[in-house]
Design an enzyme around this catalytic site. Structure first.
Site, mmCIF file in Angstrom:
data_model
loop_
_atom_site.group_PDB
_atom_site.id
_atom_site.type_symbol
_atom_site.label_atom_id
_atom_site.label_comp_id
_atom_site.label_asym_id
_atom_site.label_seq_id
_atom_site.Cartn_x
_atom_site.Cartn_y
_atom_site.Cartn_z
ATOM 1 N N LYS A 13 0.833 -1.210 0.000
ATOM 2 C CA LYS A 13 0.000 0.000 0.000
ATOM 3 C C LYS A 13 0.869 1.264 0.000
ATOM 4 O O LYS A 13 0.626 2.177 -0.787
ATOM 5 C CB LYS A 13 -0.936 0.024 1.223
ATOM 6 N N ARG A 88 -9.644 0.814 8.972
ATOM 7 C CA ARG A 88 -9.153 -0.531 9.252
ATOM 8 C C ARG A 88 -10.130 -1.326 10.097
ATOM 9 O O ARG A 88 -9.850 -2.470 10.440
ATOM 10 C CB ARG A 88 -7.842 -0.405 10.030
ATOM 11 N N ARG A 127 11.535 -6.000 4.930
ATOM 12 C CA ARG A 127 11.294 -4.587 4.579
ATOM 13 C C ARG A 127 12.232 -3.651 5.352
ATOM 14 O O ARG A 127 12.453 -3.822 6.543
ATOM 15 C CB ARG A 127 9.841 -4.252 4.908
ATOM 16 N N ARG A 155 11.221 -1.216 10.691
ATOM 17 C CA ARG A 155 10.170 -0.801 11.610
ATOM 18 C C ARG A 155 10.113 -1.751 12.802
ATOM 19 O O ARG A 155 10.299 -2.947 12.638
ATOM 20 C CB ARG A 155 8.808 -0.822 10.886
ATOM 21 N N ARG A 166 -0.425 -8.699 13.295
ATOM 22 C CA ARG A 166 -1.047 -7.709 12.396
ATOM 23 C C ARG A 166 -1.901 -8.404 11.331
ATOM 24 O O ARG A 166 -2.963 -7.935 10.964
ATOM 25 C CB ARG A 166 0.036 -6.836 11.747
HETATM 26 P P1 AMP Z 1 0.786 0.617 8.889
HETATM 27 O O1 AMP Z 1 1.944 1.513 8.668
HETATM 28 O O2 AMP Z 1 -0.412 1.010 8.090
HETATM 29 O O3 AMP Z 1 1.141 -0.854 8.720
HETATM 30 O O4 AMP Z 1 0.347 0.789 10.419
HETATM 31 C C1 AMP Z 1 1.236 0.464 11.480
HETATM 32 C C2 AMP Z 1 0.490 0.319 12.784
HETATM 33 O O5 AMP Z 1 -0.152 1.558 13.113
HETATM 34 C C3 AMP Z 1 -0.637 -0.691 12.788
HETATM 35 O O6 AMP Z 1 -0.194 -2.013 13.031
HETATM 36 C C4 AMP Z 1 -1.504 -0.165 13.939
HETATM 37 O O7 AMP Z 1 -0.927 -0.448 15.195
HETATM 38 C C5 AMP Z 1 -1.417 1.330 13.731
HETATM 39 N N1 AMP Z 1 -2.465 1.805 12.795
HETATM 40 C C6 AMP Z 1 -2.298 2.351 11.550
HETATM 41 N N2 AMP Z 1 -3.480 2.675 10.996
HETATM 42 C C7 AMP Z 1 -4.430 2.315 11.897
HETATM 43 C C8 AMP Z 1 -5.851 2.381 11.921
HETATM 44 N N3 AMP Z 1 -6.541 2.872 10.879
HETATM 45 N N4 AMP Z 1 -6.491 1.911 13.022
HETATM 46 C C9 AMP Z 1 -5.817 1.417 14.082
HETATM 47 N N5 AMP Z 1 -4.486 1.314 14.115
HETATM 48 C C10 AMP Z 1 -3.776 1.775 13.062
#
Ligand code: AMP
Length: 209
Positions: A13, A88, A127, A155, A166
């Protein structure tokens, strides 16, 4: 254009959003990036979110919903936006729907980037990103150039244990929003397996259709 990118962690994404915003000229709004910036800056929001993120859990709805509703009301979003990582959960999708209806704007497409679970752990644990440019690499599939190889970082939630958590959250909390957008006729399914260029081409086709 107002677009949402949905897909499991590691679906590409962020990589695809970075490419698409150049052509579509709309802001890329990643809740993950916003939360990581808040954690780094040590804000109240960051302190609240940090433990959830490190475990691979979702940050509570009320925290992310407030953050995004405020963000999409900013002037740079008046002509559109690309949401990456939001909504999400079903309550997040409902809150977004309500806020957009109140603002008198509509979504153009929801792109679902599909990648089988069997490929996700390898994609995520390899990654790396460049803290200076934000560019995303993969140690095996898209290695960082030698001159920046020393500075790329992993990360905290890209470990195998957090990745499994996740992925499980994706299936239990996020996948249920897919039928919601399908029923509205907004869903475009995109095969996320293959090179980033191949996926970008499929997305371009899906947005035409
Ligand atoms: P991402 O970079 O999109 O993989 O997000 C990393 C982490 O941020 C996720 O595993 C969640 O802990 C938190 N996070 C990101 N977006 C959301 C969301 N829309 N709702 C809840 N937690 C989020």
């Amino acid at each position: 254009m107002r677009i949402i990118l949905v897909g499991p962690p590691g679906a590409g994404k962020g990589t695809q959003a970075a490419r698409l915003i150049d052509t579509l000229n709309i802001p890329h709004i990643s809740t993950g990036d916003m939360l990581r910036a808040a954690v780094k800056a040590g804000t109240t929001l960051g302190l609240e979110a940090q433990a959830f993120m490190t475990r691979g859990d979702l940050v509570p709805d009320e925290v992310v919903i407030g953050m995004i509703i405020e963000r999409i009301a900013a002037p740079d979003c008046s002509k559109g936006f690309m949401l990456d990582g939001f909504p999400r959960t079903a309550p997040q999708a409902a809150a977004l729907d309500e806020a957009m209806a109140a603002a008198g704007v509509t979504l153009d497409a929801v792109l679902l980037i599909e990648v089988p679970d069997s490929l996700i752990v390898e994609r995520i644990t390899g990654r790396r990103s460049d803290p200076e440019t934000g560019a995303i690499y993969h140690l095996a599939f898209n290695p960082p150039p030698a001159e920046i190889a020393d500075r790329v970082v992993q990360r905290k939630d890209d470990t195998e244990a957090a990745c499994v958590a996740r992925l499980s959250k994706y299936h239990s909390e996020t996948a249920p929003i897919v039928p919601f957008y399908e029923a509205k006729g907004l869903l475009r399914r995109v095969d996320g397996v293959g090179s980033p260029d191949a996926v970008t081409a499929r997305i371009a086709d899906a947005l035409k259709g």
